[in-house]
Motif scaffolding. Structure first.
Motif, short mmCIF file in Angstrom:
data_model
loop_
_atom_site.label_atom_id
_atom_site.label_comp_id
_atom_site.label_asym_id
_atom_site.label_seq_id
_atom_site.Cartn_x
_atom_site.Cartn_y
_atom_site.Cartn_z
N ILE A 21 0.93 -1.13 0.02
CA ILE A 21 0.04 0.09 -0.18
C ILE A 21 1.06 1.24 -0.08
O ILE A 21 1.97 1.12 0.81
N ARG A 22 0.63 2.12 -0.96
CA ARG A 22 1.46 3.26 -1.05
C ARG A 22 0.34 4.49 -0.51
O ARG A 22 -0.73 4.73 -1.13
N SER A 23 0.95 5.12 0.51
CA SER A 23 0.20 6.00 1.29
C SER A 23 0.85 7.38 1.37
O SER A 23 2.35 7.25 1.19
N PRO A 24 0.55 8.43 1.69
CA PRO A 24 1.22 9.73 1.92
C PRO A 24 1.66 9.74 3.63
O PRO A 24 2.37 10.73 3.93
N TRP A 25 1.61 8.66 4.18
CA TRP A 25 1.83 8.61 5.59
C TRP A 25 3.24 8.36 6.02
O TRP A 25 3.48 7.32 5.73
N GLY A 26 3.90 8.73 6.95
CA GLY A 26 4.98 8.47 7.71
C GLY A 26 4.65 8.35 9.16
O GLY A 26 3.49 8.49 9.57
N PRO A 27 5.67 7.70 9.95
CA PRO A 27 5.36 7.56 11.33
C PRO A 27 4.91 8.68 12.11
O PRO A 27 4.28 8.59 13.07
N ASP A 28 5.17 9.87 11.82
CA ASP A 28 4.78 11.13 12.57
C ASP A 28 3.43 11.59 12.25
O ASP A 28 2.97 12.72 12.72
N ASP A 29 2.92 11.14 11.18
CA ASP A 29 1.62 11.94 10.56
C ASP A 29 0.50 11.11 10.16
O ASP A 29 -0.47 11.31 9.55
#
Length: 164
Positions: free
Chosen positions: A33-41
């Motif tokens: 899954i490709r998402s715009p999210w990283g661990p902080d957001d």
């Protein structure tokens, strides 16, 4: 597998072993899954993810693209995925959103013995040749491994007594 075993919050119960080290059946990741999210957001749930208006996509391994036959734009699907960066050692948790303790199986938290999670999303675009599916939103970190895709079916996926 996460390397940090944070100390439990008051009242939480931690396993004395790491569930991922016990062995057992294997799973095949069919894509990611490709998402715009990283661990902080990363949003805490799919509702929050939808509120951002940020779409995501599923990228299947090429050999699985033919399995998309029959799926269409606008259709809801259930994604099953492996929360590969979530911890696995808590069986009782103190969620910040609730009063009191909850057993792991009473929560939708990614922290569980088997980090299998799911989300129902809507297909916004689909390329049957490349195996890329655009989805309306998702609440997982970028590059989360995908286990399976299932069509959401109203005659099957609505709890008993809630059909209208």
């Amino acid at each position: 597998m996460p390397t940090d075993r944070k100390p439990p919050r008051p009242g939480e119960i931690m396993l004395d072993f790491e569930p991922g080290t016990r062995g057992g059946p294997t799973l095949e990741f069919i894509g990611e899954i490709r998402s715009p999210w990283g661990p902080d957001d990363c949003p805490k749930n799919i509702g929050q993810a939808r509120e951002t208006g940020k779409p995501a996509r599923v990228e299947l391994r090429p050999e699985y693209a033919p399995a998309l036959l029959g799926l269409e734009v606008g259709q809801p699907i259930i994604l099953l995925f492996w929360m590969d960066r979530a911890r696995r050692d808590l069986i009782r948790q103190a969620p910040r959103h609730a009063d009191g303790l909850r057993g792991t199986f009473a929560l939708r938290s990614p922290v569980r013995p088997n980090n299998i999670s799911m989300s129902t999303v809507r297909i916004t675009e689909i390329d049957h040749e490349t195996g890329v599916i655009g989805i309306d939103a998702i609440d997982v970190l970028d590059h989360t491994p995908l286990l399976d895709i299932k069509p959401w079916l109203s005659r099957v996926d609505v709890p008993p007594g809630e059909l209208t």
